[in-house]
Enzyme design. Structure first.
Site, PDB file in Angstrom:
ATOM      1  N   HIS A  49      -3.265 -14.839   8.668  1.00 46.48           N
ATOM      2  CA  HIS A  49      -2.815 -13.438   8.755  1.00 46.48           C
ATOM      3  C   HIS A  49      -3.953 -12.438   8.925  1.00 46.48           C
ATOM      4  O   HIS A  49      -3.730 -11.241   8.805  1.00 46.48           O
ATOM      5  CB  HIS A  49      -1.956 -13.044   7.551  1.00 46.48           C
TER       6      HIS A  49
ATOM      7  N   LYS B  97      21.591  20.803   4.261  1.00 47.05           N
ATOM      8  CA  LYS B  97      21.444  19.356   4.429  1.00 47.05           C
ATOM      9  C   LYS B  97      22.434  18.596   3.544  1.00 47.05           C
ATOM     10  O   LYS B  97      22.504  18.829   2.333  1.00 47.05           O
ATOM     11  CB  LYS B  97      20.011  18.934   4.078  1.00 47.05           C
TER      12      LYS B  97
ATOM     13  N   PRO C 272       0.823  -1.211   0.000  1.00 42.27           N
ATOM     14  CA  PRO C 272       0.000   0.000   0.000  1.00 42.27           C
ATOM     15  C   PRO C 272       0.853   1.255   0.000  1.00 42.27           C
ATOM     16  O   PRO C 272       1.570   1.534   0.942  1.00 42.27           O
ATOM     17  CB  PRO C 272      -0.801  -0.111   1.309  1.00 42.27           C
ATOM     18  N   GLU C 273       0.785   2.003  -1.071  1.00 41.42           N
ATOM     19  CA  GLU C 273       1.355   3.342  -1.092  1.00 41.42           C
ATOM     20  C   GLU C 273       0.223   4.288  -0.701  1.00 41.42           C
ATOM     21  O   GLU C 273      -0.918   3.864  -0.519  1.00 41.42           O
ATOM     22  CB  GLU C 273       1.874   3.671  -2.493  1.00 41.42           C
TER      23      GLU C 273
ATOM     24  N   ARG D 141       3.163  -9.680   6.742  1.00 38.67           N
ATOM     25  CA  ARG D 141       4.487  -9.326   7.272  1.00 38.67           C
ATOM     26  C   ARG D 141       4.433  -8.607   8.611  1.00 38.67           C
ATOM     27  O   ARG D 141       5.463  -8.341   9.208  1.00 38.67           O
ATOM     28  CB  ARG D 141       5.245  -8.474   6.254  1.00 38.67           C
TER      29      ARG D 141
END
Length: 270
Positions: free
Chosen positions: A91, A151, A2-3, A110
DNA sequence: AAGGATTCCTGTTGGC
DNA sequence: TGCCAACAGGAATCCT
């Protein structure tokens, strides 16, 4: 995986079934997620009504009257609305049973996802430090430029940092840097405002394209009809190390940065 | 203190 | 062909 677009798609999918519904029962089959699911989660939720379902970054919130559930889908998590009496599968770690005889079922092989309880979601440490939403007006080249001064960190790490902007995962970072013509290793502090404008546009365009394609970005994703994800077909460089740059025919380089696959064109990206 | 490395986890993939 | 190591990745946290 999932993005941000998939998380938003998930929110839109579950909200109509959840909002206004009272929670009858919460079943935690496996509490060992990214962080342990709180022991008292069921008793915090049971009997309460889900007022709204909201998304911020890749987090989803179930807002109740006394607090909010914070859900993250991690790498492999999914939320489905169950309308029948189908048995839980492997799961299926958490399930919320609603008054409308439907349930919200969380599956996560996961176990990088999380289910947490908070009485003040906006001040929660996971949430309060998040950068702007990439599709909001708060996110633009000027913001990136200002934040990046002095940075030393590589630009790819910089745009994948949730404090800078949320929702830019490894795939999008590779794609956006290619579109903007910026080398992934270039120091964030050594990029001009003009180039940051291009980069912010590229990030927005990449995410927007993924949303329009149905939020399917997993390269091997196969939907219920057995068709591959559409966004995978429009990837320009990700997963294409060794093939030729679509712009200049130079062989795309495939290196590892911070243990993440990084693909770029050594000629187009400087 | 900034920035790089490690860690969690399991299904999939690739090399021999 | 089959087995197993390597790989994949979000993001907090640890380490230098």
């Amino acid at each position: 995986m999932p993005e941000l677009p998939e998380v938003e798609t998930t929110r839109q999918g579950i909200a109509p079934h959840c909002e206004g519904q009272t929670i009858r029962q919460v079943v935690v089959r496996n509490p060992r997620l990214r962080w342990p699911v709180p022991d008292d989660l069921p008793q915090q939720l049971e009997g309460q009504t889900i007022r709204t379902v909201e998304r911020r970054a890749k987090y989803l919130f179930l807002h109740l009257d006394t607090g909010s559930v914070i859900v993250h889908l991690g790498m492999s998590g999914s939320l489905r609305v169950i309308t029948d009496d189908s048995a839980p599968m492997r799961h299926d770690h958490v399930e919320i049973f609603l008054d409308n005889h439907r349930s919200l079922r969380f599956n996560d092989p996961r176990r990088f996802g999380c289910w947490l309880w908070t009485t003040d979601w906006s001040q929660h440490p996971l949430i309060s430090q998040l950068g702007p939403e990439p599709l909001s007006d708060d996110f633009n080249g000027a913001w990136l430029f200002r934040l990046s001064r002095q940075k030393q960190t590589p630009i790819k790490s910089f745009i994948m940092d949730n404090h800078v902007v949320v929702g830019v995962g490894n795939i999008y970072a590779n794609e956006a840097l290619f579109k903007a013509g910026i080398h992934p290793k270039r120091k964030a502090g050594r990029i001009s405002l003009d180039r940051y404008h291009r980069l912010a546009d590229a990030i927005r365009e990449t995410l927007q394209a993924a949303i329009l394609m149905g939020g399917t970005t997993l390269r091997d994703f196969v939907n219920s009809e057995g068709k591959p994800g559409y966004f995978a077909q429009s990837l320009l460089v990700y997963g294409k190390g060794g093939t030729l740059c679509p712009d200049c025919n130079t062989s795309l380089k495939d290196i590892r940065m911070n243990n993440r696959s990084t693909v770029y064109c050594p000629r187009c990206q400087r």
